[in-house]
Scaffold this active site. Structure first.
Site, short mmCIF file in Angstrom:
data_model
loop_
_atom_site.label_atom_id
_atom_site.label_comp_id
_atom_site.label_asym_id
_atom_site.label_seq_id
_atom_site.Cartn_x
_atom_site.Cartn_y
_atom_site.Cartn_z
N ASP A 2 -0.83 -3.44 5.44
CA ASP A 2 -1.69 -4.61 5.34
C ASP A 2 -1.12 -5.65 4.39
OD1 ASP A 2 -3.13 -2.93 6.88
OD2 ASP A 2 -4.74 -2.57 5.43
N TYR B 32 -10.31 9.08 5.14
CA TYR B 32 -8.96 8.49 5.23
C TYR B 32 -7.98 9.27 4.35
CZ TYR B 32 -5.31 4.90 4.81
OH TYR B 32 -4.12 4.21 4.82
P1 NG1 Z 1 -7.97 -0.73 7.06
O1 NG1 Z 1 -8.54 -0.38 8.35
O2 NG1 Z 1 -7.77 -2.21 6.91
O3 NG1 Z 1 -8.73 -0.15 5.94
C1 NG1 Z 1 -6.13 1.17 6.52
C2 NG1 Z 1 -4.98 1.09 5.53
C3 NG1 Z 1 -3.65 0.82 6.23
C4 NG1 Z 1 -3.42 1.78 7.37
C5 NG1 Z 1 -4.65 1.79 8.30
C6 NG1 Z 1 -4.56 2.81 9.41
C7 NG1 Z 1 -5.39 0.19 3.28
C8 NG1 Z 1 -5.52 -1.04 2.47
N1 NG1 Z 1 -5.22 0.00 4.59
O4 NG1 Z 1 -6.45 -0.10 7.01
O5 NG1 Z 1 -2.60 0.92 5.28
O6 NG1 Z 1 -3.12 3.08 6.92
O7 NG1 Z 1 -5.83 2.07 7.57
O8 NG1 Z 1 -3.44 2.57 10.22
O9 NG1 Z 1 -5.46 1.28 2.78
#
Ligand code: NG1
Length: 403
Positions: free
Chosen positions: A171, A223
């Site tokens: 990101d 996550y």
């Molecule tokens: P989002 O969905 O914006 O929270 C997160 C991670 C990315 C990546 C994606 C899955 C953060 C800031 N962003 O994105 O690095 O791992 O999930 O592909 O942790």
């Protein structure tokens, strides 16, 4: 024409702002949950962004107001150990880059600013990294740290872990380094970006489930758990490959593994050693990696149908192997396909948030109509394109300017 953000600054601080810093959100086209495994991704930066107007200060104080009333102004002193606010507090995304830049670049000078962001929050469009990057770029510029976009993106990826998410670097990298009209194939360790033009008649529809995937709540734990599962799976597969003498020594990380043995062979070893859950996680990571590599080629060849097929496969894998989809995400994906999209998938971490669907100039109206009719309240949709349903305009990366 008067700029409402400049006016907001004037009314808060009584003077005109001297500088502006902006950083976009992103929609990931393919390559989900690969970045923290060191494997590539293929996102585009959005036309939606976090924008800050500011005046640099002579001392180490940061004061940042937010145009959204629900987010109270934050104030803190820049330093190497900044006390975080409660989990999920927006101020933590302001403190994160300040602490990292203080630690790594001895950047101590703060600013007075007002922020406005139109990146939907907790929707998988990286509102968090847009904010981290906009603040980080502002601090880097006013402290003259002299880092290029990729070095600063790397630093911002480390910085954002202050907020408790063990994220990859996708990101921050796309938000810092994107080119307008292009997607970016991003590789990690070291961070590399290849810009790939998006064909003029491709349309990426972003549709929000309205279910917030709060990265400070259960979604953060889920996550981080996925990330640990990937590490555990990798370790066991590598040990198995060493045991059967397919590897001479233990390799570190997925990229090195997949350079040393073919993906199919790694999967075979995984089937020998992993339990059902770890096998699914591992299979997603290995197959998603192959899809990203292929997707980059198909994008360069403007192979619309082929790219769509890969998006569908990515969603299937995220749903059944990675278990990060939801009923709402699946429903939006099905509707987009019914409306004629060439492919559709959840985007971002999952657990809620948005899907991205691939349409063309010829199919986009039907895709939008089917989504509106099937999912949204028609009365909320008098403007067909709005905050919850819109077309991604591949946009340029973060910038800082004197006003
Ligand atoms: P989002 O969905 O914006 O929270 C997160 C991670 C990315 C990546 C994606 C899955 C953060 C800031 N962003 O994105 O690095 O791992 O999930 O592909 O942790």
């Amino acid at each position: 024409m008067s700029d409402p953000l400049v006016e907001a600054f004037r009314s808060r601080f009584g003077v005109a702002p001297t500088h502006a810093s902006r950083a976009p959100g992103r929609v990931n086209l393919i390559g989900e949950h690969t970045d923290y495994n060191g494997l590539p991704v293929l996102p585009v930066a959005l036309q939606r962004e976090a924008r800050i107007v500011l005046v640099p200060r002579e001392d180490d104080v940061v004061r940042l107001a937010n145009t959204e009333a629900e987010f109270a102004e934050v104030e803190f002193e820049v330093g190497v150990a900044i006390e975080p606010g409660p989990p999920g507090h927006w101020g933590n995304y302001v403190k994160a880059p300040a602490q990292e830049l203080a630690r790594r670049c001895a950047a101590w000078r703060g600013f007075d600013g007002v922020l406005s962001s139109d990146v939907p929050v907790a929707s998988g469009l990286s509102s968090s990294s847009a904010l981290v990057n906009a603040v980080g770029l502002a601090l880097a510029e006013i402290n003259q740290v002299g880092l290029n976009a990729l070095a600063l993106a790397d630093l911002m990826a480390d910085a954002e872990r202050y907020t408790g998410t063990r994220g990859g670097g996708m990101d921050q990298a796309i938000s810092m380094a994107a080119w307008a009209g292009h997607a970016a194939r991003i590789d990690f360790h070291p961070l590399r970006v290849r810009h790939v033009p998006v064909p003029a008649d491709w349309r990426f529809v972003v549709a929000d489930t309205g279910v917030r995937a709060e990265k400070s709540g259960p979604a953060q734990a889920a996550y981080n758990r996925r990330r640990s599962e990937c590490e555990e799976a990798l370790e066991a597969v590598v040990a198995e490959l060493v045991r059967v003498r397919r590897l001479r020594r233990a390799v570190k990380g997925y990229p090195e593994l997949l350079r040393s043995v073919h993906g199919a062979e790694a999967l075979q070893a995984a089937e020998q050693t992993l339990d059902a859950t770890l096998l699914k996680r591992f299979r997603h990571v290995v197959t998603e990696n192959a899809r990203v590599v292929e997707a980059q080629d198909l994008l360069s060849q403007a192979d619309h149908a082929g790219f769509g097929t890969l998006m569908d496969a990515s969603h299937g894998s995220l749903r059944t192997d990675y278990n990060v989809s939801s009923a709402e995400l699946d429903e939006l994906v099905a509707l987009a396909k019914e409306g004629g999209a060439s492919g559709a998938r959840l985007t971002g971490a999952g657990f809620g948030g948005c899907i991205v669907a691939l349409a063309s100039m010829a199919t986009v109206d039907e895709v939008l109509e089917t989504l509106v009719a099937g999912y949204y309240e028609p009365r909320d949709m008098t403007d067909r394109l709005n905050q919850r349903l819109f077309l991604a305009v591949p946009s340029g990366g973060a910038s800082f300017e004197a006003l």
